[in-house]
Design an enzyme around this catalytic site. Structure first.
Site, PDB file in Angstrom:
ATOM      1  NE  ARG A 103      32.399  71.307 -29.830  1.00 56.47           N
ATOM      2  CZ  ARG A 103      31.915  71.784 -28.782  1.00 56.47           C
ATOM      3  NH1 ARG A 103      32.556  72.954 -29.028  1.00 56.47           N
ATOM      4  NH2 ARG A 103      30.815  71.504 -28.519  1.00 56.47           N
ATOM      5  CG  HIS A 130      26.011  70.358 -30.142  1.00 48.97           C
ATOM      6  ND1 HIS A 130      26.836  69.655 -29.841  1.00 48.97           N
ATOM      7  CD2 HIS A 130      26.604  71.163 -29.651  1.00 48.97           C
ATOM      8  CE1 HIS A 130      27.980  69.577 -29.285  1.00 48.97           C
ATOM      9  NE2 HIS A 130      26.842  70.844 -28.297  1.00 48.97           N
ATOM     10  CD  GLN A 133      23.742  70.196 -25.531  1.00 45.34           C
ATOM     11  OE1 GLN A 133      25.614  70.408 -25.352  1.00 45.34           O
ATOM     12  NE2 GLN A 133      23.137  70.490 -24.579  1.00 45.34           N
ATOM     13  CG  ASP A 218      22.788  77.454 -29.071  1.00 47.59           C
ATOM     14  OD1 ASP A 218      23.697  77.894 -27.880  1.00 47.59           O
ATOM     15  OD2 ASP A 218      23.518  77.250 -29.897  1.00 47.59           O
ATOM     16  CB  CYS A 258      23.411  73.513 -25.987  1.00 48.85           C
ATOM     17  SG  CYS A 258      23.750  75.129 -26.651  1.00 48.85           S
ATOM     18  NE  ARG A 286      27.324  66.952 -24.726  1.00 52.48           N
ATOM     19  CZ  ARG A 286      28.117  68.153 -25.032  1.00 52.48           C
ATOM     20  NH1 ARG A 286      27.556  69.363 -25.141  1.00 52.48           N
ATOM     21  NH2 ARG A 286      28.377  67.337 -25.720  1.00 52.48           N
TER      22      ARG A 286
HETATM   23  N1  NVA Z   1      25.623  77.055 -31.501  1.00 52.12           N
HETATM   24  C1  NVA Z   1      26.462  77.311 -30.482  1.00 52.12           C
HETATM   25  C2  NVA Z   1      26.694  75.955 -29.552  1.00 52.12           C
HETATM   26  C3  NVA Z   1      27.929  75.712 -28.571  1.00 52.12           C
HETATM   27  C4  NVA Z   1      27.636  74.302 -27.719  1.00 52.12           C
HETATM   28  C5  NVA Z   1      28.114  77.560 -31.516  1.00 52.12           C
HETATM   29  O1  NVA Z   1      27.767  76.714 -32.567  1.00 52.12           O
HETATM   30  O2  NVA Z   1      28.795  78.056 -30.730  1.00 52.12           O
HETATM   31  N1   CP Z   2      26.822  72.824 -24.922  1.00 52.92           N
HETATM   32  C1   CP Z   2      28.461  72.562 -25.235  1.00 52.92           C
HETATM   33  O1   CP Z   2      28.605  71.582 -26.658  1.00 52.92           O
HETATM   34  O2   CP Z   2      29.516  73.061 -24.355  1.00 52.92           O
HETATM   35  P1   CP Z   2      30.858  72.815 -24.722  1.00 52.92           P
HETATM   36  O3   CP Z   2      31.013  73.464 -25.978  1.00 52.92           O
HETATM   37  O4   CP Z   2      31.159  73.390 -24.087  1.00 52.92           O
HETATM   38  O5   CP Z   2      31.667  72.324 -25.309  1.00 52.92           O
END
Ligand code: NVA
Ligand code: CP
Length: 301
Positions: A103, A130, A133, A218, A258, A286
């Site tokens: 990540r 992502h 997800q 989101d 998500c 997930r």
């Molecule tokens: N768009 C959000 C998704 C979090 C799971 C982010 O990148 O923070």
């Molecule tokens: N939806 C998602 O990816 O959650 P986290 O940021 O908690 O991993």
């Protein structure tokens, strides 16, 4: 050496592979067999530049269920944070583990890792995508309503990593994606072009939601965009999913997010905690979807 399969975006799969993986995810969920340990002795390295609850726990629990284990690595505690080249890190880490999940802030970090890794690399979220997800979201839709092909999904809000992955899903699974984003916050133009007639833009949240089978949103400011929060609150205030937006969708439309969510910003508490919301089933999936992914990428065929 044959190149391993990676999962950087949904487009690393064919439509048929994606559909079969989604089926497998539901199968693994329904018939959990503690004796089925296809990843016994295998190790997944998980590199997190950003926070996570769902991604970390689902991958770690999934590896445990399958008899393997997962290593949590933060750049702060490894040489990655001190500038060791990504190519060197990828070669070293992949010589010791069986798959790597990352990540990261920059999407290029994940693609560089994949280039130099001798084991499968999984994108656990970047600034552009992502895909994990989306596996869970699609599994959840299929479990509640059957095939998503030919259905209409409304994306309301930021054209961010999640939105880009929805664009890819629309292309692969054959649904219509109605997008309502403020000017300046549109999704990746290349991805939208590839999805062709599957993606359409609308000038308001209600127009995008009209007759939708699924409404998705989101956060307005993603991880790494905290300093833009104030400006984004101004730019996005007409893009909240609320009672009026849900009323424009089909009466049996579902709502997904998500998570983590900000009640009162991108979605009202009434919607996310209401009857049409399936966000907790989505979050649980997930685990099941990624178990199917780990099995697909890590088990010898
Ligand atoms: N768009 C959000 C998704 C979090 C799971 C982010 O990148 O923070
Ligand atoms: N939806 C998602 O990816 O959650 P986290 O940021 O908690 O991993």
């Amino acid at each position: 050496m044959t190149k391993p399969r990676h999962f950087i975006s949904l487009l690393d799969f064919s439509s048929a592979e994606l559909r079969s993986l989604l089926n497998r995810a539901s199968e693994l969920k329904k018939f959990r067999d503690p004796d089925y340990q296809p990843l016994k002795g295998k190790v997944l390295a998980m590199i997190f530049e950003k926070s996570s609850t769902r991604t970390r726990i689902s991958f770690e629990a999934g590896m445990c269920h399958f008899g393997g284990s997962a290593l949590f690595l933060s750049p702060r505690d490894t040489q990655l944070g001190r500038g060791e080249p990504l190519a060197d890190s990828a070669r070293v880490i992949s010589s010791m583990v069986d798959a790597i999940m990352l990540r990261t802030h920059s999407h290029d970090t994940v693609t560089t890792f994949a280039e130099y890794s001798s084991v499968p690399v999984i994108n656990g979220l970047t600034d552009r995508q992502h895909p994990c997800q989306l596996l869970a979201d699609m599994q959840t839709y299929f479990e509640h309503r059957g095939d998503i092909q030919g259905k209409t999904v409304a994306w309301i809000g930021d054209g961010n990593n999640m939105c880009n992955s929805y664009v890819d899903a629309a292309y692969l699974l054959g649904f219509q994606l109605n997008i309502a984003c403020p000017d300046g916050y549109l999704p990746d133009a290349e991805a939208v072009k590839q999805a062709g007639t599957h993606v359409n833009y609308f000038s308001s949240a209600c127009a995008a939601a009209e007759n939708a089978d699924l409404v998705v949103t989101d956060v307005w400011a993603s991880m790494g965009q905290e300093e833009e929060q104030r400006q984004r609150q101004l730019d996005f205030h007409e893009y909240q999913v609320n009672r009026t937006v849900m009323a424009a969708a089909k009466p049996d439309a579902l709502f997904m997010h998500c998570l983590p969510a900000h009640r009162g910003e991108e979605v009202t508490a009434e919607v996310i905690d209401g009857k049409q919301s399936i966000v907790f089933a989505e979050a649980e999936n997930r685990l099941h979807a990624q178990k199917a992914l780990l099995e697909f990428l890590m088990c010898a065929k």
